[in-house]
Write an enzyme that holds these catalytic residues in place. Structure first.
Site, mmCIF file in Angstrom:
data_model
loop_
_atom_site.group_PDB
_atom_site.id
_atom_site.type_symbol
_atom_site.label_atom_id
_atom_site.label_comp_id
_atom_site.label_asym_id
_atom_site.label_seq_id
_atom_site.Cartn_x
_atom_site.Cartn_y
_atom_site.Cartn_z
ATOM 1 N N LYS A 36 0.885 -1.150 -0.016
ATOM 2 C CA LYS A 36 0.018 -0.144 0.033
ATOM 3 C C LYS A 36 0.777 1.328 -0.019
ATOM 4 O O LYS A 36 0.593 2.238 -0.577
ATOM 5 C CB LYS A 36 -1.028 0.039 1.135
ATOM 6 C CG LYS A 36 -2.067 -0.997 1.007
ATOM 7 C CD LYS A 36 -3.341 -0.905 1.928
ATOM 8 C CE LYS A 36 -4.244 -1.835 1.608
ATOM 9 N NZ LYS A 36 -5.243 -1.713 2.837
ATOM 10 N N LYS A 79 -6.135 -12.264 -8.226
ATOM 11 C CA LYS A 79 -7.597 -12.163 -7.528
ATOM 12 C C LYS A 79 -8.398 -11.185 -8.050
ATOM 13 O O LYS A 79 -8.097 -10.208 -8.518
ATOM 14 C CB LYS A 79 -7.419 -11.961 -6.014
ATOM 15 C CG LYS A 79 -8.162 -12.498 -5.019
ATOM 16 C CD LYS A 79 -7.752 -12.281 -3.660
ATOM 17 C CE LYS A 79 -8.774 -11.471 -2.791
ATOM 18 N NZ LYS A 79 -8.276 -11.270 -1.533
ATOM 19 N N LYS A 104 -11.728 -5.615 -6.020
ATOM 20 C CA LYS A 104 -12.718 -4.242 -6.260
ATOM 21 C C LYS A 104 -11.610 -3.109 -6.536
ATOM 22 O O LYS A 104 -12.242 -2.072 -6.989
ATOM 23 C CB LYS A 104 -13.169 -4.015 -5.028
ATOM 24 C CG LYS A 104 -12.726 -4.037 -3.510
ATOM 25 C CD LYS A 104 -13.591 -3.906 -2.251
ATOM 26 C CE LYS A 104 -12.740 -4.097 -1.139
ATOM 27 N NZ LYS A 104 -13.698 -4.126 -0.008
#
Ligand code: TRP
Length: 335
Positions: free
Chosen positions: A115, A197, A200
């Site tokens: 992140k 994966k 979103k």
């Protein structure tokens, strides 16, 4: 807890639009296991602000997610469904646990590294101590079990380490949580890059089916899903795109890969892909209808938000008071 059932805690962030992967991989299983345990399912809005959010959008998405928990079948009387930010004990315990967590431990967190790389202009302290807030979430409710995906396993491990450290100094204050590994937890991959994966936060909207996609969109995304040139319906790692579609089909229909291979024996992708789309739509259309119905019933949802926040706070404060006493904070004066 009182009735002898084990306690289970999990949470989801209200950032981004929920995908079929979130539903089949997590939410659907939460519903399946919810009878067996005392469950707390939080909308972890405090975690969300580790990345900049538009206030109106965050507020709306948090409500949508909370409503979705219920639309998906979680009974809001038996399960405690609440906003993390409505229970101030989360922030209070997180502060205390910060003082029992080492910089070195947090430095090892792979999600922080990812992140920080992604949001290089906003590497804030909250992003760094994110796992400590997550530890507070879990430990406040004395959770025995935490259903998490592989990407959150490191955070669960640090939660256990923090709890153990605290317990070794102050006695058995916290229950040591374990990962709940679902029996059927389908791992759904991107329709465009089956090695990744379904997410979103994927930039390519065709890689993900969103829970709020209409039927035409679902059908189109399934038709365009990346497959291969083998052209036969086989469940094998050599055909990862197709394998993912079979996983989706099985998760939506309850069929097994073997049954699916038989059903589509001798047929091509041209027939299978629309069948996957139909199966997904058969799950998502009723979910969307229920979501719309609940969203319209503002008073009902408001009532759940209020009651469950009170219920969560009751359990959370019990743990928090105990922790505060153990570490030497002065007692409150009651008359
Ligand atoms: N970090 C989790 C995620 O992004 C969400 C989360 C916050 C969570 N607190 C939790 C999950 C406690 C399980 C238990 O997926």
């Amino acid at each position: 807890m009182l009735d002898g059932k084990k306690t289970l805690f999990s949470g989801m962030q209200a950032t981004g639009n929920l995908t079929l992967g979130n539903y089949l991989g997590a939410l659907k299983n939460w519903v399946t296991i919810s009878d067996e345990y005392n469950c707390f399912y939080s909308v972890v809005d405090m975690h969300s602000i580790t990345v900049r959010q538009d206030p109106a959008v965050l507020r709306k998405r948090a409500r949508t997610l909370l409503t979705l928990y219920i639309a998906a079948g979680l009974d809001p009387v038996k399960n405690c469904i609440y906003y993390q930010s409505h229970v101030s004990a989360h922030a209070e315990l997180a502060w205390i646990l910060n003082c029992f967590t080492y910089m070195g431990e947090l430095n090892r967190m792979t999600q922080f590294k990812d992140k920080a790389a992604k949001h290089a202009d906003n590497i804030n302290a909250g992003l760094f101590t994110y796992p400590v807030l997550m530890a507070a979430d879990i430990l406040l409710y004395q959770a025995d079990l935490v259903p998490v995906g592989i990407d959150q396993m490191q955070h669960l491990e640090i939660t256990r380490d923090i709890a153990q450290r605290f317990n070794s100094t102050y006695g058995d204050v916290f229950t040591l949580p374990e990962a709940y590994i679902g029996k059927v937890g389908a791992k759904i991959m991107s329709l465009q890059e089956p090695s990744k994966k379904m997410s979103k936060s994927d930039e390519n909207p065709n890689g993900s089916i969103y829970l709020m996609d209409d039927k035409d969109t679902i059908m189109r995304k399934c038709r365009r899903a990346v497959t291969d040139s083998a052209g036969i319906i086989r469940y094998t790692d050599e055909q990862p795109g197709l394998k993912n579609l079979i996983d989706i089909y099985c998760a939506c229909t309850g069929k097994t890969p073997d049954e699916t291979m038989k059903e589509f024996d001798g047929k091509g992708y041209g027939e299978f892909k629309p069948a996957v789309g139909e199966a997904v739509a058969a799950i998502l259309m009723p979910l969307q209808e229920e979501q719309a119905r609940l969203t319209a019933d503002k008073a009902y949802i408001d009532g759940i938000i209020k009651e469950n926040a009170e219920k969560a706070a009751y359990y959370a404060n019990k743990t928090l008071r105990k922790v505060q006493r153990k570490i030497g904070f002065p007692d409150r004066i009651r008359n």
